[in-house]
Write an enzyme that holds these catalytic residues in place. Structure first.
Site, PDB file in Angstrom:
ATOM      1  CG  PHE A 100      -2.443  -0.149   0.792  1.00  0.00           C
ATOM      2  CD1 PHE A 100      -2.832  -1.084   0.100  1.00  0.00           C
ATOM      3  CD2 PHE A 100      -3.315   0.537   1.515  1.00  0.00           C
ATOM      4  CE1 PHE A 100      -4.092  -1.081  -0.208  1.00  0.00           C
ATOM      5  CE2 PHE A 100      -4.631   0.382   1.306  1.00  0.00           C
ATOM      6  CZ  PHE A 100      -5.256  -0.417   0.410  1.00  0.00           C
ATOM      7  CG  ASP A 194     -23.941  12.838  13.008  1.00  0.00           C
ATOM      8  OD1 ASP A 194     -23.520  13.503  12.000  1.00  0.00           O
ATOM      9  OD2 ASP A 194     -25.076  12.359  12.937  1.00  0.00           O
ATOM     10  CD  GLN A 213      -5.981  10.183   3.313  1.00  0.00           C
ATOM     11  OE1 GLN A 213      -6.712   9.372   3.298  1.00  0.00           O
ATOM     12  NE2 GLN A 213      -4.704  10.162   3.648  1.00  0.00           N
ATOM     13  CG  HIS A 215      -8.506   7.474  -1.984  1.00  0.00           C
ATOM     14  ND1 HIS A 215      -8.196   7.281  -3.036  1.00  0.00           N
ATOM     15  CD2 HIS A 215      -8.378   6.677  -1.013  1.00  0.00           C
ATOM     16  CE1 HIS A 215      -7.606   5.836  -3.097  1.00  0.00           C
ATOM     17  NE2 HIS A 215      -7.721   5.479  -1.802  1.00  0.00           N
ATOM     18  CG  LEU A 225     -11.920   4.232  -2.628  1.00  0.00           C
ATOM     19  CD1 LEU A 225     -10.844   5.676  -2.258  1.00  0.00           C
ATOM     20  CD2 LEU A 225     -11.776   3.451  -1.550  1.00  0.00           C
ATOM     21  CB  THR A 227      -9.195  -0.179  -3.042  1.00  0.00           C
ATOM     22  OG1 THR A 227      -8.201  -0.456  -2.116  1.00  0.00           O
ATOM     23  CG2 THR A 227      -9.085  -1.410  -4.148  1.00  0.00           C
ATOM     24  CD  GLU A 228      -2.984   3.463  -1.013  1.00  0.00           C
ATOM     25  OE1 GLU A 228      -3.532   4.851  -0.926  1.00  0.00           O
ATOM     26  OE2 GLU A 228      -2.191   3.347  -0.066  1.00  0.00           O
ATOM     27  NE  ARG A 259      -4.799   6.476   0.602  1.00  0.00           N
ATOM     28  CZ  ARG A 259      -6.110   5.581   1.431  1.00  0.00           C
ATOM     29  NH1 ARG A 259      -6.808   6.387   2.253  1.00  0.00           N
ATOM     30  NH2 ARG A 259      -6.172   4.574   1.141  1.00  0.00           N
ATOM     31  CG  HIS A 323     -10.602   8.580   1.392  1.00  0.00           C
ATOM     32  ND1 HIS A 323     -11.759   7.846   1.053  1.00  0.00           N
ATOM     33  CD2 HIS A 323      -9.825   7.789   1.926  1.00  0.00           C
ATOM     34  CE1 HIS A 323     -11.308   6.525   1.284  1.00  0.00           C
ATOM     35  NE2 HIS A 323     -10.186   6.597   2.118  1.00  0.00           N
ATOM     36  CD  GLU A 347     -12.821   9.128   8.789  1.00  0.00           C
ATOM     37  OE1 GLU A 347     -13.242   7.770   8.445  1.00  0.00           O
ATOM     38  OE2 GLU A 347     -13.020  10.063   7.856  1.00  0.00           O
ATOM     39  NE  ARG A 358      -7.110   7.019   6.248  1.00  0.00           N
ATOM     40  CZ  ARG A 358      -7.457   6.018   5.424  1.00  0.00           C
ATOM     41  NH1 ARG A 358      -7.084   4.760   5.869  1.00  0.00           N
ATOM     42  NH2 ARG A 358      -8.189   6.210   4.564  1.00  0.00           N
ATOM     43  CB  SER A 363      -8.387   4.447   8.440  1.00  0.00           C
ATOM     44  OG  SER A 363      -9.663   4.771   9.282  1.00  0.00           O
ATOM     45  CG  LEU A 364     -10.418  -0.591   7.610  1.00  0.00           C
ATOM     46  CD1 LEU A 364     -10.490  -1.823   6.610  1.00  0.00           C
ATOM     47  CD2 LEU A 364     -12.069  -0.509   8.167  1.00  0.00           C
TER      48      LEU A 364
END
Ligand SMILES: Cc1cc2nc3c(=O)[nH]c(=O)nc-3n(C[C@H](O)[C@H](O)[C@H](O)COP(=O)(O)OP(=O)(O)OC[C@H]3O[C@@H](n4cnc5c(N)ncnc54)[C@H](O)[C@@H]3O)c2cc1C
Length: 545
Positions: A100, A194, A213, A215, A225, A227-228, A259, A323, A347, A358, A363-364
């Site tokens: 990645f 929120d 960010q 993407h 999206l 994906t990367e 990114r 993103h 997030e 990032r 992030s996941l």
């Protein structure tokens, strides 16, 4: 969900409040994968993962949090796998890992290109197994603060109507990002920031809000999206002349630079007239049909459905799109916020492992590792605090009155008109590239939008599934967050990570800006202060890929 599982296992009585069914949370859209230094595909270590993350963050990430993150990530991956996450595997049976962006080693564990979908189903199964209560389709609206402590959440019951208050010893915010601030975004309609806004309104500080960010590969024209992982599997980025333009911007890492670098390179090509319809192209043709079908089936399907392009035969038009929000509610590495009893993870939070930019796949992992840590800490604090007492009547009365006022309005505009202007102007004035005068103009524009928002009318006066009402509330959240982002952006007179000001402040300025911005809501607007970056072992260096 990860926080709830951990809190339950630590002995707390837990409930989840969600405006969507949990499996419809936007994490389910995550495609490419999740990072942990397992070292299955090449030599790797938590230290290398930490270094890549620090460098990727343009040295703004807090290094103590990053070290905890990369050290604990592998154990969290094995836990997910034992719960049943069917990650893709190598020939030797170990978990597969793909390259990645800006990663020194192939580190991203994946389930084809539907990783988020797989994780969210596995976590939901664990909720069901533990019989954890879910207040599904409850829209959390206000935090209850009593005696200097967060003691619950006031919510709107979307299915039946009416305000419902949920008392709690502790509350963990896990409400995700705010990509809907922008017209072109990869984020779902529910990503309206929120939790950040609720915390801001309760007096809490938001950290590093200027860092959004973009993407590099969001599909033209939908913004969906790609994906990367496509570039991780060897995809090229080309301009209208078929040239792999990344060689001019990141000669070593090419398409797998970080990114912020790739998005800026694309935007430069587009601005120089070397794009088509405001886009460049993601070319997968050389990977061959077999690899595309095996490793990237979801991306192929998205391209075929939403751009009428089969990537086996044609390149996909892509451009940068909003993103991921690096900023959020300030927390420590256990998810604790400044307010006793309130925690945040995912997030919505800024812990801060991503700093100014990032890395894909981090992030996941953050939602899992810091979700677990926040769940544990929140459970311990809740058990120590004892059973929550009733929420003060005044909090419920005030909320009731505010809601009635909103519903009673007539005249004025519908919220979507203000929302659309917010989305397009943020893209225009606070996008991949930023400039002092444009940001100032956006601040003025925001003041006008806020005035108009004060009189927007909610046309639907009903109780059941009143999305007109919730969208009006969400728009108020987005406007508050936009003010914080712009105020912090104007004041940061340097270029760092996703905050790029090539025409007025092109360089990073460590002397004056190696620091986090802190935004608080005071007297109807954001008040800005700064906080130092926590460093452990990596001194800032020039960032090249
Ligand atoms: C298209 C896409 C692909 C991505 N791919 C990757 C990837 O491959 N790897 C990676 O590491 N990261 C990826 N990311 C980023 C990553 O997926 C997200 O940052 C992360 O999943 C966010 O998780 P979360 O739990 O914080 O929020 P979410 O998954 O968005 O969940 C938020 C939850 O909060 C609830 N909620 C929000 N507001 C309220 C409210 N007012 N009241 C009640 N409930 C509320 C929602 O119902 C939802 O359940 C991707 C992001 C996108 C948009």
């Amino acid at each position: 969900m990860r926080a709830a599982i951990e809190a339950h296992d630590a002995g707390a009585d837990v409930a989840i409040v969600s405006k969507l069914h949990p499996t419809r949370s936007h994490s389910g859209a995550a495609e490419g994968g999740i990072n942990a230094a397992l070292g299955n595909a090449a030599e790797d270590s938590p230290e290398t993962h930490a270094y890549d993350t620090v460098k990727g963050s343009d040295y703004l990430g807090d290094q103590d949090s990053i070290e905890i993150f990369t050290r604990e990530a592998p154990g969290d991956i094995y836990q997910l796998e034992h719960w049943g996450a069917f990650f893709s595997r190598r020939e030797d049976g170990k978990l597969a890992q793909r390259p990645f962006g800006a990663a020194g080693s192939p580190r991203t564990i994946y389930a084809a290109d539907i990783t988020g979908h797989v994780l969210i189903q596995v976590l939901y199964e664990q909720l069901v197994k533990r019989d954890i209560t879910v207040y599904e389709e409850y829209f959390a609206w206000k935090l209850v603060v009593d005696g200097g402590r967060c003691t619950g959440v006031i919510s709107w019951d979307l299915l039946h109507g009416g305000l419902k208050t949920i008392c709690a010893g502790t509350v963990v915010l896990a409400t995700g990002g705010a990509g809907r601030l922008y017209r072109a975004t990869t984020n779902a309609y529910a990503c309206t920031g929120d939790g950040m806004a609720m915390a801001l309104r309760a007096g809490l500080p938001l950290k590093d809000m200027e860092f959004m960010q973009f993407h590099p590969t969001t599909m033209y024209p939908s913004g969906i999206l790609i994906t990367e992982g496509c570039r991780g599997e060897g995809g090229f980025l080309i301009n209208k002349d078929g040239e792999r333009f990344m060689k001019r911007y990141a000669p070593n890492a090419m398409e797998l630079a970080s990114r912020d670098v790739v998005s800026r390179s694309e935007q430069t090509e587009i601005d120089a007239g070397r794009g088509v319809n405001g886009s460049v192209f993601l070319d997968l043709r050389h990977l061959g049909a077999e690899k595309i079908i095996e490793r990237l089936p979801g991306s192929r399907e998205l391209a075929m459905t939403y751009a009428a392009i089969d990537p086996i035969y044609d390149p996909i038009p892509v451009r940068p799109g909003a993103h991921y929000h690096m900023g959020g509610v300030e927390t420590d590495s256990d998810g604790a916020t400044e307010l006793e009893g309130l925690y945040a993870a995912g997030e919505v939070a800024c812990v801060s492992v991503h700093g100014a930019n990032r890395l894909g796949g981090n992030s996941l992992m953050e939602t899992i590792t810091f979700g677990r840590r926040a769940g544990q800490a929140a459970a311990e604090a809740a058990l120590a605090a004892g059973k929550p007492t009733a929420v003060p009547e005044s909090a419920e009365r005030d909320a009731e009155r505010e809601l009635k006022d909103l519903l009673a309005r007539s005249g004025g505009e519908r919220p979507w008109q203000v929302r659309d202007e917010l989305g397009s102007s943020m893209l225009e004035n606070f996008g991949v590239f930023r400039r002092g005068d444009k940001m100032e103009a956006q601040l003025e524009l925001l003041a006008g939008l806020r005035e108009r928002y004060a009189t927007v009318r909610v046309e639907d006066k009903g109780e059941v599934f009143n999305s007109d009402l919730t969208q009006a509330i969400e728009l108020g959240y987005l406007l508050d967050l936009a003010s914080c982002m712009l105020t912090a952006g104007v004041a940061r007179t340097e270029s760092r990570g996703a905050h790029a000001r090539p025409s007025d402040y092109p360089d990073r300025d460590d002397e004056n800006f190696l620091k986090h911005s802190i935004s608080r809501w005071r007297d109807g607007g954001p008040e800005l202060t700064y906080k130092e970056v926590r460093m452990t072992r990596w001194e800032p260096q020039e960032r090249k890929y």
